[in-house]
Design a protein around this motif. Structure first.
Motif, short mmCIF file in Angstrom:
data_model
loop_
_atom_site.label_atom_id
_atom_site.label_comp_id
_atom_site.label_asym_id
_atom_site.label_seq_id
_atom_site.Cartn_x
_atom_site.Cartn_y
_atom_site.Cartn_z
N CYS A 52 0.84 -1.19 0.00
CA CYS A 52 0.00 0.00 0.00
C CYS A 52 0.88 1.25 0.00
O CYS A 52 1.54 1.55 0.99
N LEU A 53 0.90 1.96 -1.11
CA LEU A 53 1.77 3.13 -1.25
C LEU A 53 0.95 4.30 -1.78
O LEU A 53 0.79 4.46 -2.98
N PRO A 54 0.39 5.12 -0.90
CA PRO A 54 -0.40 6.26 -1.34
C PRO A 54 0.47 7.32 -1.99
O PRO A 54 1.68 7.37 -1.76
N PHE A 55 -0.14 8.16 -2.80
CA PHE A 55 0.59 9.21 -3.50
C PHE A 55 0.92 10.35 -2.53
O PHE A 55 0.03 10.98 -1.97
N VAL A 56 2.21 10.58 -2.34
CA VAL A 56 2.69 11.71 -1.54
C VAL A 56 3.69 12.47 -2.41
O VAL A 56 4.77 11.95 -2.71
N PRO A 57 3.35 13.67 -2.87
CA PRO A 57 4.22 14.40 -3.80
C PRO A 57 5.61 14.65 -3.21
O PRO A 57 5.76 14.90 -2.01
N ALA A 58 6.62 14.58 -4.06
CA ALA A 58 7.99 14.90 -3.64
C ALA A 58 8.09 16.39 -3.37
O ALA A 58 7.47 17.21 -4.05
N THR A 59 8.87 16.73 -2.36
CA THR A 59 9.10 18.15 -2.08
C THR A 59 10.11 18.71 -3.07
O THR A 59 10.83 17.97 -3.74
N SER A 60 10.15 20.02 -3.15
CA SER A 60 11.12 20.68 -4.04
C SER A 60 12.55 20.30 -3.65
O SER A 60 13.41 20.09 -4.52
N ALA A 61 12.81 20.19 -2.34
CA ALA A 61 14.15 19.82 -1.87
C ALA A 61 14.50 18.39 -2.28
O ALA A 61 15.65 18.12 -2.65
N GLN A 62 13.54 17.49 -2.25
CA GLN A 62 13.78 16.11 -2.67
C GLN A 62 14.13 16.05 -4.15
O GLN A 62 15.05 15.35 -4.55
N VAL A 63 13.39 16.79 -4.95
CA VAL A 63 13.67 16.82 -6.39
C VAL A 63 15.07 17.37 -6.64
O VAL A 63 15.85 16.82 -7.44
N GLU A 64 15.41 18.45 -5.95
CA GLU A 64 16.74 19.06 -6.11
C GLU A 64 17.84 18.10 -5.69
O GLU A 64 18.90 18.03 -6.33
N ASN A 65 17.62 17.36 -4.61
CA ASN A 65 18.64 16.41 -4.13
C ASN A 65 18.84 15.27 -5.12
O ASN A 65 19.97 14.80 -5.33
N VAL A 66 17.76 14.80 -5.72
CA VAL A 66 17.87 13.74 -6.73
C VAL A 66 18.71 14.23 -7.91
O VAL A 66 19.62 13.54 -8.38
N LEU A 67 18.40 15.41 -8.40
CA LEU A 67 19.14 15.97 -9.53
C LEU A 67 20.60 16.24 -9.15
O LEU A 67 21.50 16.07 -9.97
N LYS A 68 20.83 16.63 -7.91
CA LYS A 68 22.19 16.91 -7.45
C LYS A 68 23.06 15.67 -7.48
O LYS A 68 24.20 15.72 -7.97
N VAL A 69 22.56 14.55 -6.97
CA VAL A 69 23.39 13.34 -6.90
C VAL A 69 23.54 12.68 -8.27
O VAL A 69 24.45 11.86 -8.46
#
Length: 221
Positions: A52-69
């Motif tokens: 069971c995995l409900p939709f929880v939008p990624a935060t702006s910081a999470q998106v930035e961290n993904v792109l950073k790494v």
């Protein structure tokens, strides 16, 4: 006496009027809540049936961290459980050929529209699919927003399918046994980066140990 009767009748009419108004307001509020639920339910319903995995939008910081790494990376990227498509779209804007897999059709359709609106529809793909029924062997970069209950199963799946050159980025929750090569961010915005060569080697060592143990048991018997 007549005056009292008229006043009483007037009070009854006002009471009935207020009652009708109350029913009308209740109906409007109730209808609005039903409409809101009907509109929102497809977006918050579980995206993956196995866990069971409900939709929880990624935060702006999470998106930035993904792109950073993944800044030094290129090629294909897949977001497992892509939600509203924000990771896929952001990755496409940074040069990746990005795909998203999501079980919720409403979110997939919204993601496709959003990618078109952002001008990256040619470098993005969104699929309505259960992650457990898809092979990720073609992807060199994998992003996953998972929950603890699914991470151990996903470890085995990705270790078997991914090429040795791939990188895996876990958001919100790390993998239980893999050792990350680096992390970025803090708190709920933390991301963990894993090198496929490392966890494939560990998997091979585990398989070898199990095989040797099984052979020893057979020999003793």
């Amino acid at each position: 006496m007549a005056l009292s009767f008229i006043q009483c009748e007037s009070d009854v009419k006002r009471s009935k009027s207020r009652s009708r108004l109350g029913l009308l307001v209740t109906g409007v509020v109730g209808g609005s809540l039903v409409a809101l639920y009907a509109a929102a339910a497809p977006f918050v319903a579980p995206a993956l049936r196995k866990v069971c995995l409900p939709f929880v939008p990624a935060t702006s910081a999470q998106v930035e961290n993904v792109l950073k790494v993944l800044r030094a990376r290129s090629g294909t990227l897949v977001d497992i459980g892509s939600g509203d498509g924000r990771i896929v779209i952001a990755a496409a804007k940074h040069g990746f050929q990005a795909s998203g897999f999501e079980l919720n059709p409403w979110l997939v359709w919204y993601s496709r529209y959003k990618a078109w609106r952002e001008g990256v529809h040619r470098s993005t793909s969104f699929y309505i699919s259960d992650l457990w029924k898809v092979s990720f062997a073609q992807y060199s970069n994998v992003v996953i927003f998972g929950v603890p209950q699914m991470m151990d199963q996903l470890e085995l799946k990705l270790a078997k399918e991914l090429p040795r050159t791939a990188k895996v980025v876990a958001c919100r929750f790390p993998f239980p046994t893999w050792v990350p090569e680096r992390t970025a961010g803090e708190g709920i915005d933390t991301v963990w980066v894993y090198d496929t060569r490392t966890f494939k080697s560990h998997l091979q060592q585990e398989v070898t140990r199990n095989t040797v143990g099984l052979n020893d048991q057979t020999f003793l018997m």
